[in-house]
Write a protein that holds these residues in place. Structure first.
Motif, PDB file in Angstrom:
ATOM      1  N   ILE A 131     -37.092  75.707  42.983  1.00  0.00           N
ATOM      2  CA  ILE A 131     -37.155  77.200  42.892  1.00  0.00           C
ATOM      3  C   ILE A 131     -36.189  77.755  44.047  1.00  0.00           C
ATOM      4  CG2 ILE A 131     -38.633  79.263  42.931  1.00  0.00           C
ATOM      5  CD1 ILE A 131     -40.944  77.428  42.075  1.00  0.00           C
ATOM      6  N   PRO A 132     -36.077  77.667  45.217  1.00  0.00           N
ATOM      7  CA  PRO A 132     -35.081  78.366  46.053  1.00  0.00           C
ATOM      8  C   PRO A 132     -33.719  78.468  45.845  1.00  0.00           C
ATOM      9  CG  PRO A 132     -36.986  77.263  47.292  1.00  0.00           C
ATOM     10  CD  PRO A 132     -36.976  76.659  45.906  1.00  0.00           C
ATOM     11  N   ASP A 133     -33.349  77.463  44.956  1.00  0.00           N
ATOM     12  CA  ASP A 133     -32.027  77.132  44.576  1.00  0.00           C
ATOM     13  C   ASP A 133     -31.691  77.991  43.323  1.00  0.00           C
ATOM     14  OD1 ASP A 133     -31.692  75.737  46.824  1.00  0.00           O
ATOM     15  OD2 ASP A 133     -31.145  73.875  45.605  1.00  0.00           O
ATOM     16  N   GLU A 134     -32.782  78.218  42.276  1.00  0.00           N
ATOM     17  CA  GLU A 134     -32.384  78.601  40.878  1.00  0.00           C
ATOM     18  C   GLU A 134     -33.198  80.149  40.610  1.00  0.00           C
ATOM     19  OE1 GLU A 134     -33.022  75.587  37.904  1.00  0.00           O
ATOM     20  OE2 GLU A 134     -33.101  73.938  39.498  1.00  0.00           O
ATOM     21  N   VAL A 135     -33.997  80.497  41.533  1.00  0.00           N
ATOM     22  CA  VAL A 135     -34.720  81.587  41.259  1.00  0.00           C
ATOM     23  C   VAL A 135     -34.285  82.700  42.456  1.00  0.00           C
ATOM     24  CG1 VAL A 135     -36.777  83.002  40.882  1.00  0.00           C
ATOM     25  CG2 VAL A 135     -36.360  80.547  40.224  1.00  0.00           C
ATOM     26  N   PRO A 136     -33.241  83.602  42.191  1.00  0.00           N
ATOM     27  CA  PRO A 136     -32.870  84.691  43.293  1.00  0.00           C
ATOM     28  C   PRO A 136     -34.254  85.622  43.796  1.00  0.00           C
ATOM     29  CG  PRO A 136     -31.456  84.631  41.307  1.00  0.00           C
ATOM     30  CD  PRO A 136     -32.433  83.638  41.042  1.00  0.00           C
TER      31      PRO A 136
END
Length: 238
Positions: A131-136
């Protein structure tokens, strides 16, 4: 009809070391306690994919639990695993076999946390690997506070099975995941969403009961959490 429905519960697995010098299964007691409180009779299901159909001959519902691991992205077209991904192929192979067989039989299925992601993959859906890499601007979905406390709220999608079960538009949930559902799979719909847009629940309309939630209702963080377990056990009773 006073017999408790038999609920098959998937186990977590660990290699030798720690608690035992041999490979071992484990699961938190509150999974079992919440099923008993909801009127069900929980039984543990060891990881033998070749026995999945035979297990389904003796259970009335399937609960796919969570755990500190991830579904292999190769199973849903996600490419190479992210460095934060942890795999347990033996467990995933069994849970996929059991879930797909249960769906084919219209047997009630409840997926919790990683079990919701497994349900989506079983339906042909896809996942967010990290999630941290794909959801701003993502929330802290691996909440820093104890799992017995809420981490954030979710909005419940109107006119869904989940909405009918909990009878509210918002719930407070605990949060212990770094992956999430990207697409829910063939015929499935999203039934809950976090404030940052992350999918928090899915379900399959037309099935007797096929529901997944990203949080852990067995903790009863929200007063409506036990209603989810009760609805699942009741569906298994029919």
């Amino acid at each position: 009809m006073n017999r408790r429905p038999v609920i098959g519960v998937t186990l977590d697995a660990e290699p030798a070391g720690g608690w035992s010098k041999l490979p071992w299964y484990a699961l938190r007691q509150n999974y079992f306690a919440s099923i008993i409180a909801a009127g069900g009779l929980p039984v543990a299901l060891p990881h033998h994919p070749e026995l999945a159909v035979e297990y389904l001959d003796v259970i009335d519902g399937l609960l796919v639990t969570g755990g500190a691991f991830d579904v292999d992205p190769a199973l849903w077209g996600g490419g190479a695993p992210h460095p934060k991904v942890t795999l347990k192929p033996g467990r995933t192979d069994f849970e996929l076999a059991a879930t797909r067989a249960a769906l084919n039989r219209d047997l009630p299925v409840l997926g919790i946390c990683g079990g919701q992601q497994l349900l989506a993959v079983a339906l042909g859906g896809t996942l967010i690997q990290h999630i941290p890499d794909e959801v701003p601007g993502a929330l802290a979905h691996e909440q820093p506070n104890p799992r017995t406390e809420p981490g954030h709220q979710v909005a419940i999608t109107p006119d869904t099975l989940l909405a009918r079960i909990v009878g509210t538009q918002m719930m407070a949930v605990n949060s212990a995941h770094h992956q999430a559902v990207a697409t829910p799979g063939l015929g499935a719909v999203v039934n809950a969403v976090a404030p940052d847009g992350v999918v928090e629940g899915i379900e399959l309309p037309g099935h007797r009961f096929a529901l997944g939630v990203q949080w852990h209702p067995e903790y009863a963080v929200d007063p409506r959490d036990p209603d989810i377990l009760s609805a699942f056990v009741e569906a298994a009773r029919r």
